[in-house]
Design a protein around this motif. Structure first.
Motif, mmCIF file in Angstrom:
data_model
loop_
_atom_site.group_PDB
_atom_site.id
_atom_site.type_symbol
_atom_site.label_atom_id
_atom_site.label_comp_id
_atom_site.label_asym_id
_atom_site.label_seq_id
_atom_site.Cartn_x
_atom_site.Cartn_y
_atom_site.Cartn_z
ATOM 1 N N UNK A 177 -2.348 1.780 -1.750
ATOM 2 C CA UNK A 177 -3.591 2.367 -1.720
ATOM 3 C C UNK A 177 -4.381 2.126 -0.379
ATOM 4 N N UNK A 178 -5.160 3.131 0.020
ATOM 5 C CA UNK A 178 -5.935 3.037 1.305
ATOM 6 C C UNK A 178 -6.754 2.218 1.383
ATOM 7 N N UNK A 179 -7.445 1.401 0.280
ATOM 8 C CA UNK A 179 -8.203 0.692 0.052
ATOM 9 C C UNK A 179 -8.038 -0.443 -1.106
ATOM 10 N N UNK A 180 -8.322 -1.680 -0.712
ATOM 11 C CA UNK A 180 -8.271 -2.644 -1.944
ATOM 12 C C UNK A 180 -9.535 -3.494 -1.921
ATOM 13 N N UNK B 109 -4.856 -9.395 8.559
ATOM 14 C CA UNK B 109 -3.322 -9.116 8.244
ATOM 15 C C UNK B 109 -3.000 -9.411 6.952
ATOM 16 N N UNK B 110 -1.668 -9.246 6.332
ATOM 17 C CA UNK B 110 -1.248 -9.707 5.174
ATOM 18 C C UNK B 110 -1.217 -11.261 5.442
ATOM 19 N N UNK C 63 -5.547 -4.519 8.092
ATOM 20 C CA UNK C 63 -6.567 -3.389 7.981
ATOM 21 C C UNK C 63 -7.762 -4.187 8.355
ATOM 22 N N UNK C 64 -8.990 -3.396 7.876
ATOM 23 C CA UNK C 64 -10.182 -3.872 8.400
ATOM 24 C C UNK C 64 -11.191 -4.315 7.053
ATOM 25 N N UNK D 167 -1.810 0.599 6.093
ATOM 26 C CA UNK D 167 -0.548 0.798 5.463
ATOM 27 C C UNK D 167 0.436 0.048 6.295
ATOM 28 N N UNK D 168 0.098 -0.677 7.158
ATOM 29 C CA UNK D 168 1.417 -1.234 7.973
ATOM 30 C C UNK D 168 1.713 -2.554 7.250
ATOM 31 N N UNK D 169 1.162 -3.213 6.792
ATOM 32 C CA UNK D 169 1.413 -4.579 6.058
ATOM 33 C C UNK D 169 1.823 -5.421 7.029
#
Ligand code: SF4
Ligand code: SF4
Length: 431
Positions: free
Chosen positions: A29-32, A55-56, A77-78, A102-104
């Protein structure tokens, strides 16, 4: 103890064929929206702000109450928002909303070698990794090992007795080497004399795979258990394996129980420094178009996960986080997938004609906690809290069995659940 001690087990139609032979799919997903949830613990210390890059594995928050429970990001992400949202516990709680790139990309999280680390170092590592029970309970795992004493058996629960759910078995089939690393580390931490991996006898292929992988491990064995419900419930499983009963915790009879997927995520943390960043969820039931297992980052919405399986079959649907027996119904599919989830079950609403109680006793006979649901419901109607206490209402694990067996189609579990709530409230008022 109740006068009646139920049969404790019933063979249910598992419906596992809907998903067990299908490929697993993943969603990105693009957002969590990551829930800051740790059971009854409130007031997390929030460690990020809107606009932060994560980051993850970036620590987002930590609970510092009775137990330490850190919560990590499942994506890179941000941070877009920190806001109250509805959680699957049906409470509004804080969520950290992250726009995923989406880079994880992974944070540089610590790892540990269980072979050289001491027991204390492993317990500390487990606590800081944020590991919780992945079988549904979501209790912080390190607590069991921190206070472990005179442990005879470590039971790895791979029973998965609820209808529809196949995620644990799929993970064992795909990743047993990793799971075994987690098991060996937990064995060291528990100092148990033996490790028993409990699998239902109706899974001969999985048993074969596991037995082959552990053939050189002298203290680790498979124990085959009957295909009945609720065999995977901790109390039932401990009794099946040891023939011993306990009052509050399995440690009273020298046992620790952990779910096989919990072992997997412990190994992932030790080897790669990864927190529980996603869950494999069995998305099934007659209310979903293409049932299958889905790997979803923590914080994905239920709506997105179900959409990946073709969506709902109709608009009138009961959606449970978990299986149909013990899962909790949600009121909106905008709630997030959380770390303890293993399934989303969608059942089409059908009219049910309830008739008067036949006094058949079936609900009592089949209650794995040995309760008398009819008497509990009556005591609650009369608001007789002393009687509810005597009837041990808090021993109800909400397994759903009493509703399942009731020939009058009475929502027996819901009646007991209500009585539990009323009793808890009355106890809290007394303090
Ligand atoms: S839901 Fe509660 S009362 Fe009903 S069978 Fe399960 S444990 Fe017993
Ligand atoms: S199973 Fe249903 S009909 Fe039978 S005693 Fe329990 S509530 Fe009544």
């Amino acid at each position: 103890m109740s006068l009646f001690r139920g049969a404790m087990r019933v063979h249910l139609d598992g419906h596992k064929d809907l998903t067990e032979h299908k490929d697993v799919i993943s969603i990105n997903p693009s957002k969590v929206a990551i829930p800051l949830f740790a059971g009854a613990q409130m007031n997390p210390e929030i460690l990020v702000q809107v606009g932060d890059e994560v980051k993850v594995g970036t620590k987002l928050a930590q609970f510092n109450g009775n137990f330490i429970v850190p919560i990590y990001s499942s994506v890179s992400g941000t941070v877009e928002a920190i806001e109250d949202r509805m959680h699957q516990s049906l409470k509004k709680i804080k969520h950290v909303v992250i726009a995923s790139d989406l880079q994880y990309e992974e944070a540089n999280s610590p790892t540990i070698n269980y072979e050289t680390a001491t027991k204390e170092e492993l317990v500390d590592f487990m606590m800081n990794s944020g590991l919780i029970g992945c079988g549904g309970a979501g209790f912080p795992t390190y607590v069991k090992y921190k206070f472990a004493k005179d442990v005879d058996k470590l039971i790895i629960n791979a029973v998965e007795c609820e209808p529809y759910i196949t995620a644990d078995i799929k993970l064992i089939e795909a990743e047993f080497d990793t799971i075994l690393t987690g098991i060996k580390a937990m064995h060291k931490m528990s100092e148990a004399k033996e490790v028993l991996i409990a699998i239902k006898e109706s899974h001969p292929e999985t048993i074969k795979l596991v037995e082959e992988a552990i053939k050189d491990e002298k203290d680790i064995k498979v124990v085959k258990v009957p295909d009945v419900y609720p065999m995977g419930w901790e109390r039932t499983l401990v009794y099946q394996v040891t023939k011993k009963r306990y009052d509050r915790l399995p440690s009273e009879v020298g046992v620790i129980v952990d779910n096989s997927t919990t072992c997997y995520w412990f190994a992932k943390a030790m080897i790669n420094g990864e927190p529980i960043m996603n869950r494999m969820l069995t998305v099934s039931g007659d209310g979903v178009k293409e049932p299958c297992n889905v790997i979803a980052p923590i914080g994905s919405s239920v709506k997105e996960v179900v959409a990946a399986c073709g969506g709902y079959t109709s608009e009138d649907m009961i959606v449970c986080m978990g299986g149909p027996m013990m899962g909790g119904t949600i009121t909106t599919d905008l709630v997030s997938v959380d770390r303890q989830n293993n399934a989303i079950t969608c059942i089409e609403k059908k009219p049910v004609e309830e008739i008067a109680c036949l006094r058949c006793g079936s609900c009592s006979d089949n209650c794995p906690s040995g309760l008398q649901p009819v008497r509990i419901a009556q005591a609650n109607k009369l608001r007789d809290m002393d009687r509810l206490g005597k009837l041990e209402v808090l021993k109800c694990v909400e397994c759903g069995m009493c509703t399942y067996v009731c020939p009058s189609k009475i929502a027996v579990t819901e009646n007991v659940r209500r009585a539990k709530r009323a009793y808890n409230l009355a106890q809290a008022k007394k303090k």
